[in-house]
Design a protein around this motif. Structure first.
Motif, PDB file in Angstrom:
ATOM      1  N   ARG A  62       0.791  -1.399   0.123  1.00  0.00           N
ATOM      2  CA  ARG A  62      -0.121   0.002  -0.119  1.00  0.00           C
ATOM      3  C   ARG A  62       0.800   1.188   0.075  1.00  0.00           C
ATOM      4  N   ARG A  63       1.945   1.162   0.633  1.00  0.00           N
ATOM      5  CA  ARG A  63       2.667   2.375   0.611  1.00  0.00           C
ATOM      6  C   ARG A  63       3.793   2.530  -0.730  1.00  0.00           C
ATOM      7  N   LEU A  64       4.173   1.596  -1.376  1.00  0.00           N
ATOM      8  CA  LEU A  64       4.866   1.708  -2.596  1.00  0.00           C
ATOM      9  C   LEU A  64       4.045   2.015  -3.789  1.00  0.00           C
ATOM     10  N   ALA A  65       4.753   2.915  -4.799  1.00  0.00           N
ATOM     11  CA  ALA A  65       4.048   3.489  -6.004  1.00  0.00           C
ATOM     12  C   ALA A  65       4.240   2.485  -7.002  1.00  0.00           C
ATOM     13  N   ARG A  66       4.918   1.582  -6.972  1.00  0.00           N
ATOM     14  CA  ARG A  66       4.980   0.497  -7.866  1.00  0.00           C
ATOM     15  C   ARG A  66       5.969  -0.489  -7.460  1.00  0.00           C
TER      16      ARG A  66
END
Length: 137
Positions: A62-66
């Motif tokens: 959830r905290r990662l952009a990709r």
């Protein structure tokens, strides 16, 4: 190249975990599924541990952009519980109960060279191909 390496590393860790936990042992799996007989609860701890790891992975995701090795996350597009999902779950459960194997442990168990594992994997591949043929129609 990096994606292939990460896939190989992940698969190796997964296979090692399956072997270490006893998930590749059909007798242990059947013992776990035998709720009213000689029940073996050890796989419940394996599954509980897997759920904790997956919960942590969802929080990180959830905290990662990709993702690290791809452009996008490939998450389920629907949460609908429908006939294909239910029939697939039933087939999975029946197969797991009868053979004591599910797809991941079956692939990892190919290294044991047991004929019943080969039969299971071939049947699994035929079943997957059959489903794909029906879905295309």
């Amino acid at each position: 190249m990096m994606r292939a390496f990460l896939s190989l590393l992940s698969g190796t860790i997964f296979g090692f975990g399956l072997a270490l936990s006893g998930m590749m042992n059909p007798a242990r799996v059947r013992g776990f599924l035998d709720l009213f007989g000689d029940w073996d609860p050890t796989l419940a701890f394996v599954m509980g541990g897997a759920m904790l790891v997956m919960a942590a992975a969802w929080l990180v995701q959830r905290r990662l952009a990709r993702p690290t090795a791809d452009r996008d996350f490939h998450l389920p597009e629907t949460q609908t519980i429908d006939a294909p999902l239910l029939s697939g779950a039933v087939l999975f459960g029946v197969g797991w109960g009868l053979a004591g194997l599910c797809p991941g442990p079956a692939i990892a168990s190919l290294g044991t060279a047991l004929p019943q594992v080969l039969v299971f994997v071939v049947a699994m591949i035929v079943g997957m191909a059959t489903v794909r043929l029906f879905q295309q129609r």
